[in-house]
Design a protein around this motif. Structure first.
Motif, PDB file in Angstrom:
ATOM      1  N   ILE A   1      10.627   2.884 -13.434  1.00 48.02           N
ATOM      2  CA  ILE A   1      10.853   1.720 -12.887  1.00 48.02           C
ATOM      3  C   ILE A   1      11.414   0.333 -13.665  1.00 48.02           C
ATOM      4  O   ILE A   1      11.353   0.530 -14.927  1.00 48.02           O
ATOM      5  CB  ILE A   1       9.347   1.030 -12.283  1.00 48.02           C
ATOM      6  N   SER A   2      11.980  -0.550 -13.145  1.00 44.23           N
ATOM      7  CA  SER A   2      12.778  -1.469 -13.830  1.00 44.23           C
ATOM      8  C   SER A   2      11.764  -2.319 -14.829  1.00 44.23           C
ATOM      9  O   SER A   2      12.170  -3.039 -15.804  1.00 44.23           O
ATOM     10  CB  SER A   2      13.454  -2.560 -13.107  1.00 44.23           C
ATOM     11  N   LYS A   3      10.692  -2.578 -14.348  1.00 46.97           N
ATOM     12  CA  LYS A   3       9.722  -3.583 -15.085  1.00 46.97           C
ATOM     13  C   LYS A   3      10.343  -5.021 -15.231  1.00 46.97           C
ATOM     14  O   LYS A   3       9.879  -5.727 -16.063  1.00 46.97           O
ATOM     15  CB  LYS A   3       9.090  -2.993 -16.212  1.00 46.97           C
ATOM     16  N   ALA A   4      10.886  -5.487 -14.243  1.00 49.41           N
ATOM     17  CA  ALA A   4      11.475  -6.864 -14.107  1.00 49.41           C
ATOM     18  C   ALA A   4      10.305  -7.547 -13.429  1.00 49.41           C
ATOM     19  O   ALA A   4       9.374  -7.252 -12.864  1.00 49.41           O
ATOM     20  CB  ALA A   4      12.795  -6.752 -13.272  1.00 49.41           C
ATOM     21  N   GLY A   5      10.666  -8.958 -13.441  1.00 47.54           N
ATOM     22  CA  GLY A   5       9.820  -9.975 -13.069  1.00 47.54           C
ATOM     23  C   GLY A   5       8.588 -10.045 -13.932  1.00 47.54           C
ATOM     24  O   GLY A   5       8.225  -9.789 -15.092  1.00 47.54           O
ATOM     25  N   ASN A   6       7.367 -10.587 -13.274  1.00 47.54           N
ATOM     26  CA  ASN A   6       5.959 -10.921 -13.754  1.00 47.54           C
ATOM     27  C   ASN A   6       5.366  -9.560 -14.276  1.00 47.54           C
ATOM     28  O   ASN A   6       4.620  -8.897 -13.218  1.00 47.54           O
ATOM     29  CB  ASN A   6       5.427 -11.877 -12.743  1.00 47.54           C
ATOM     30  N   ARG A   7       5.041  -9.402 -15.737  1.00 48.88           N
ATOM     31  CA  ARG A   7       4.544  -8.388 -15.947  1.00 48.88           C
ATOM     32  C   ARG A   7       3.031  -8.184 -15.541  1.00 48.88           C
ATOM     33  O   ARG A   7       2.444  -7.274 -15.367  1.00 48.88           O
ATOM     34  CB  ARG A   7       4.443  -8.385 -17.542  1.00 48.88           C
ATOM     35  N   GLN A   8       2.203  -9.493 -15.803  1.00 49.65           N
ATOM     36  CA  GLN A   8       1.015  -9.666 -15.395  1.00 49.65           C
ATOM     37  C   GLN A   8       0.527  -9.381 -13.934  1.00 49.65           C
ATOM     38  O   GLN A   8      -0.258  -8.619 -13.570  1.00 49.65           O
ATOM     39  CB  GLN A   8       0.378 -11.009 -15.912  1.00 49.65           C
ATOM     40  N   MET A   9       1.420  -9.581 -13.116  1.00 56.35           N
ATOM     41  CA  MET A   9       1.296  -9.302 -11.622  1.00 56.35           C
ATOM     42  C   MET A   9       1.371  -7.828 -11.369  1.00 56.35           C
ATOM     43  O   MET A   9       0.673  -7.096 -10.574  1.00 56.35           O
ATOM     44  CB  MET A   9       2.367 -10.240 -10.854  1.00 56.35           C
TER      45      MET A   9
ATOM     46  N   ARG B   1      -3.414   7.315   1.357  1.00 58.78           N
ATOM     47  CA  ARG B   1      -3.014   8.466   1.990  1.00 58.78           C
ATOM     48  C   ARG B   1      -1.402   8.653   1.419  1.00 58.78           C
ATOM     49  O   ARG B   1      -1.103   9.605   1.058  1.00 58.78           O
ATOM     50  CB  ARG B   1      -3.022   8.694   3.269  1.00 58.78           C
ATOM     51  N   HIS B   2      -0.971   7.532   1.184  1.00 63.46           N
ATOM     52  CA  HIS B   2       0.551   7.788   0.979  1.00 63.46           C
ATOM     53  C   HIS B   2       0.408   8.068  -0.625  1.00 63.46           C
ATOM     54  O   HIS B   2       1.372   8.803  -0.977  1.00 63.46           O
ATOM     55  CB  HIS B   2       1.137   6.247   0.867  1.00 63.46           C
ATOM     56  N   GLY B   3      -0.338   7.522  -1.362  1.00 68.19           N
ATOM     57  CA  GLY B   3      -0.764   8.093  -2.780  1.00 68.19           C
ATOM     58  C   GLY B   3      -0.947   9.527  -2.985  1.00 68.19           C
ATOM     59  O   GLY B   3      -0.526  10.123  -3.784  1.00 68.19           O
ATOM     60  N   GLU B   4      -1.977   9.870  -2.013  1.00 66.64           N
ATOM     61  CA  GLU B   4      -2.401  11.353  -1.953  1.00 66.64           C
ATOM     62  C   GLU B   4      -1.170  12.309  -1.959  1.00 66.64           C
ATOM     63  O   GLU B   4      -0.969  13.331  -2.353  1.00 66.64           O
ATOM     64  CB  GLU B   4      -3.574  11.477  -1.127  1.00 66.64           C
TER      65      GLU B   4
ATOM     66  N   ARG C   1       0.805   9.653 -11.691  1.00 67.68           N
ATOM     67  CA  ARG C   1       1.280   8.434 -12.310  1.00 67.68           C
ATOM     68  C   ARG C   1       2.446   7.814 -11.341  1.00 67.68           C
ATOM     69  O   ARG C   1       2.256   6.772 -10.975  1.00 67.68           O
ATOM     70  CB  ARG C   1       2.021   8.644 -13.680  1.00 67.68           C
ATOM     71  N   LYS C   2       3.218   8.635 -10.825  1.00 68.97           N
ATOM     72  CA  LYS C   2       4.058   8.238  -9.485  1.00 68.97           C
ATOM     73  C   LYS C   2       3.355   7.836  -8.383  1.00 68.97           C
ATOM     74  O   LYS C   2       3.967   6.876  -7.818  1.00 68.97           O
ATOM     75  CB  LYS C   2       5.162   9.440  -9.452  1.00 68.97           C
ATOM     76  N   ALA C   3       2.345   8.396  -8.049  1.00 68.07           N
ATOM     77  CA  ALA C   3       1.603   8.120  -7.071  1.00 68.07           C
ATOM     78  C   ALA C   3       0.798   6.733  -7.333  1.00 68.07           C
ATOM     79  O   ALA C   3       0.973   5.866  -6.100  1.00 68.07           O
ATOM     80  CB  ALA C   3       0.421   8.979  -6.672  1.00 68.07           C
ATOM     81  N   ILE C   4       0.377   6.330  -8.317  1.00 63.19           N
ATOM     82  CA  ILE C   4      -0.120   5.058  -8.485  1.00 63.19           C
ATOM     83  C   ILE C   4       0.961   4.002  -8.464  1.00 63.19           C
ATOM     84  O   ILE C   4       0.779   2.879  -7.819  1.00 63.19           O
ATOM     85  CB  ILE C   4      -0.824   4.902 -10.133  1.00 63.19           C
ATOM     86  N   ILE C   5       2.128   4.203  -9.324  1.00 63.30           N
ATOM     87  CA  ILE C   5       3.155   3.237  -8.803  1.00 63.30           C
ATOM     88  C   ILE C   5       3.713   3.043  -7.610  1.00 63.30           C
ATOM     89  O   ILE C   5       4.113   1.932  -7.047  1.00 63.30           O
ATOM     90  CB  ILE C   5       4.312   3.659  -9.677  1.00 63.30           C
ATOM     91  N   ALA C   6       3.842   4.160  -6.682  1.00 64.66           N
ATOM     92  CA  ALA C   6       3.993   4.111  -5.343  1.00 64.66           C
ATOM     93  C   ALA C   6       3.099   3.417  -4.566  1.00 64.66           C
ATOM     94  O   ALA C   6       3.646   2.676  -3.561  1.00 64.66           O
ATOM     95  CB  ALA C   6       4.421   5.583  -4.701  1.00 64.66           C
ATOM     96  N   VAL C   7       1.880   3.468  -4.796  1.00 64.16           N
ATOM     97  CA  VAL C   7       0.817   2.897  -4.235  1.00 64.16           C
ATOM     98  C   VAL C   7       1.065   1.311  -4.567  1.00 64.16           C
ATOM     99  O   VAL C   7       0.981   0.460  -3.466  1.00 64.16           O
ATOM    100  CB  VAL C   7      -0.503   3.310  -4.250  1.00 64.16           C
TER     101      VAL C   7
END
Length: 363
Positions: A282-290, A313-316, A328-334
């Protein structure tokens, strides 16, 4: 008679369009002033103060002023807008022509910013700072985050110091650590005396964090009532909801709600050329805290004992591919899908429906 006509002509002559490029710094700002033809009118430094900015505004009224985003850009851009200027705040991550310059200097940076602003302001990838009130509220949340991080560091320091003396402390909640440590160390006065000063500071930090949490909840009722609607989503607490509203500021800045994920740096980078299209993080652009808060919310949603919903269910489905990387990809996708869901709820002023897909299929 001729002199009178000349004076009248001078009064009605339109102002020459000027572009001011500003390279911001802590003590002095480097400026470069261009006319409408791109000729340099002035290059100098001005002090980093309201007086210095007021003089700049008076010297070049109604000028287009461009600067890089940075520590001082929020208050400076707001101040210059109040003075009647059009202000462009450039995205520093996008200005490769500046930070990759082999002969980089403040003077050259100011020149480049001014020249890009004259040619096409979109080349600066302009960003918008929020209002002064918005920025102050975001700083309060940032300060709370700093207190939490320092409290964790102090707790770890106490635990590691005692471990070196043969005493192992478990890890209860951070808020109750001091009382727990005193209870364990009451039979060993020397060790308690050793860490007492640290425990006092940890307690004081915990009190300040509680006050910050109360202020955030008050904001939900008085200043940011729209954030309360976002808390209908399981895993989204008061801090995450208020931070999201403050970070986005205007929900209609995004024509497509899915664009918010890119704004928060939750979409993959891309490097495509010909038939090659690399898979990148992922780009990790924008607000890091958010972004961090959204990931924490996603981790809660993906717990085995969390409520069933489309997000989970999307993450699962992604995690079912197997392996640690898939999880890890599932967490980011959620987290990405959560940001889009939150913005959609905010824009449409609708109630959260945890299982929309199932209801649509049933119909």
């Amino acid at each position: 008679m001729v002199a009178g006509k000349l004076m009248a002509h001078m009064k009605t002559k339109p102002k020459q369009a000027t572009i001011v490029g500003v390279d911001l710094s802590d003590k002095k700002h480097q400026i470069c002033v261009l006319d409408k033809n791109g000729e340099i009118l002035s290059e100098r430094t001005i002090p980093n103060s309201y007086a210095g900015l007021e003089k700049l505004s008076a010297d070049y009224p109604e000028a287009l002023i461009a600067m890089e985003v940075g520590t001082h850009s929020p208050w400076i851009s707001n101040y210059l807008k109040e003075k009647g200027h059009k202000v462009i705040v450039a995205n520093a991550r996008k200005l490769r022509a500046i930070y990759c310059n082999e002969r980089k200097s403040d003077k050259r940076d100011a020149q480049m910013i001014a020249k890009l602003a004259r040619v096409d302001t979109s080349l600066l990838y302009p960003i918008e700072h929020g209002s002064v009130e918005n920025l102050e509220n975001r700083q309060r949340i940032a300060m709370r985050d700093t207190l939490v991080k320092h409290r964790v560091a102090l707790i770890n320091s106490v635990r590691f110091s005692l471990k070196s003396l043969g005493l192992r402390l478990s890890s209860p909640s951070s808020a109750s650590f001091s009382s727990y440590a005193r209870k364990v160390l009451c039979a060993q006065p020397s060790k308690l005396q050793l860490v007492e000063s640290m425990l006092v500071v940890i307690e004081a930090m915990s009190d300040q964090i509680k006050q910050a949490d109360r202020h955030i909840k008050e904001q939900m009722v008085t200043v940011l009532p729209e954030s309360k609607r976002l808390m209908q989503i399981p895993g989204v607490g008061a801090l995450s909801a208020v931070s999201f509203v403050l970070t986005i500021d205007d929900p209609w800045r995004f024509k497509d709600p899915r664009d918010v994920a890119a704004y928060l740096g939750l979409v993959p980078k891309r490097d495509q050329s010909g038939e090659i299209d690399k898979q990148l993080p992922i780009s990790k652009a924008g607000n890091r805290q958010m972004r961090t808060l959204l990931v924490q919310c996603a981790q809660y949603i993906m717990r085995s004992n969390s409520p069933d919903c489309d997000l989970k269910r999307h993450g699962e489905r992604i995690a079912a591919r197997g392996g640690r990387i898939a999880k890890r990809k599932a967490i980011i996708a959620v987290a990405r899908k959560l940001s889009v869901t939150m913005l959609t709820i905010w824009q449409r002023q609708i109630e959260y429906q945890p299982l929309v897909a199932i209801k649509a299929n049933a119909v």
